[in-house]
Design an enzyme around this catalytic site. Structure first.
Site, PDB file in Angstrom:
ATOM      1  CG  ASP A  55     -10.952  17.966   4.803  1.00 16.13           C
ATOM      2  OD1 ASP A  55     -10.522  17.571   5.898  1.00 16.13           O
ATOM      3  OD2 ASP A  55     -10.602  17.608   3.487  1.00 16.13           O
ATOM      4  CE1 TYR A  60      -8.211  16.239  -1.778  1.00 12.76           C
ATOM      5  CE2 TYR A  60      -9.300  17.823  -0.286  1.00 12.76           C
ATOM      6  CZ  TYR A  60      -8.967  16.523  -0.393  1.00 12.76           C
ATOM      7  OH  TYR A  60      -9.187  15.528   0.218  1.00 12.76           O
ATOM      8  CE  LYS A  85      -7.435  15.588   4.059  1.00  8.41           C
ATOM      9  NZ  LYS A  85      -8.460  16.498   2.964  1.00  8.41           N
ATOM     10  CG  HIS A 118      -3.909  13.390   1.314  1.00  8.65           C
ATOM     11  ND1 HIS A 118      -4.249  14.384   0.664  1.00  8.65           N
ATOM     12  CD2 HIS A 118      -5.135  12.704   1.295  1.00  8.65           C
ATOM     13  CE1 HIS A 118      -5.499  14.431   0.021  1.00  8.65           C
ATOM     14  NE2 HIS A 118      -6.149  13.263   0.427  1.00  8.65           N
TER      15      HIS A 118
END
Ligand code: A2P
Length: 286
Positions: A55, A60, A85, A118
């Protein structure tokens, strides 16, 4: 060390309300806060010890490292589940389509298994959740993702997008652990056929010192992290614990021989105090 393949999967609707379900591995690796310099090695270790579900998220900043690890892996693509996401500033249609292309380029994938919105960003000026969800449906229909879903959506957000489009998200990925059991959302998900996925399933590691968890761990001969991961699995949740250490990655996935009894499950359920370790969805705005 022998590979432990987390065998359990959960059926997933595709976000198109089509009957044929996909099968998502119930345990995966979360990569939040695993930096670009480290993530390739961590994902490689995770794949080595048996993880088949990774994931990530554009937010990120580590998709390229995840992509490099996937590209160098000998695990066949159809044995892997990869989720990413849509980043918060990219909700508008043109931005979302561009953002998705960047995700696919960085992950080096032709098809993504699951793409999530997200954060709802419901109160951000100029952003309309329903428009964002319609763009996600467009991406699904392009055939480049196998399922679409959401993350951090509250009941009213789910009602809005499903009411407007009739397309149910396959997944809602939310903060969930024994301190924050999210019973209202889970009941709603069960009614709507949405899979609940737990982020920060270990409470960012803080739950590992919780006395009830430690006591149960001693009783069943497991680690505190394994006990919490079992709690998620036995509650039919999809769980993505994060670790940067190979031994912990292996131990966290080696939980399919452990069983918590009803009393232990009830003691963990009773730890709920609505305690978040991350942001409340209403706080996140562009
Ligand atoms: P580390 O990366 O140093 O292993 P969450 O998944 O809830 O966000 O929790 C992640 C945190 O829990 C990280 O700080 C991670 O640290 C820690 N962690 C994960 N697995 C274990 C484990 N088996 N033992 C101890 N700490 C762990």
């Amino acid at each position: 060390m022998s590979a432990i393949v987390p065998a359990s999967t959960v059926p997933l609707i595709r976000g198109t309300n089509e009957p044929a379900p996909l099968h998502m591995p119930q345990l995966g690796l979360g990569t939040y806060k695993i930096g670009a310099g480290q993530v390739e090695r961590v994902v490689r270790d995770a794949l080595d010890v048996g993880y088949r579900h990774i994931d990530t998220a554009q937010m990120y900043g580590n998709e390229a490292g995840v992509g490099a690890a996937l590209a160098s892996s000998r695990v066949p693509r159809d044995h892997l589940w990869v989720t990413s996401k849509l980043d918060n500033p990219n909700h508008r249609r043109e931005d979302a389509l561009r953002s998705f292309e960047a995700t696919m380029r960085d992950l080096r994938l032709d098809v993504l298994d699951l793409f999530l919105v997200h954060w709802p960003m419901a109160d951000s000026p100029g952003i309309d959740l329903v428009d964002t969800w319609r763009t996600m449906i467009e991406i699904l229909h392009s055939g480049r993702v196998r399922a679409i879903g959401v993350s951090n959506f509250q009941p009213e957000h789910l009602r809005r997008i499903v009411g407007a489009t009739d397309v149910v998200p396959a997944v809602n990925q939310i903060e969930l652990h024994p301190w924050l059991t999210q019973s209202e959302l889970r009941a709603m998900h069960a009614q709507m056929g949405i899979v609940t996925q737990s982020w920060s399933p270990l409470g960012r590691g803080r739950l590992l010192a919780e006395p009830t968890v430690v006591e149960i761990a001693e009783a069943v001969g497991a680690s505190p992290a394994q006990v919490i991961i079992r709690w998620h699995l036995q509650n039919s949740l999809v769980v993505i614990p994060k670790s940067t250490h190979r031994e912990r990655l292996a131990a966290n996935a080696d939980v399919f021989g452990i069983t918590l009894d009803d009393t232990q499950m009830a003691a963990l359920n009773a730890l709920d105090q609505g305690l978040r370790t991350g942001s409340h969805p209403d706080q996140i705005q562009v």
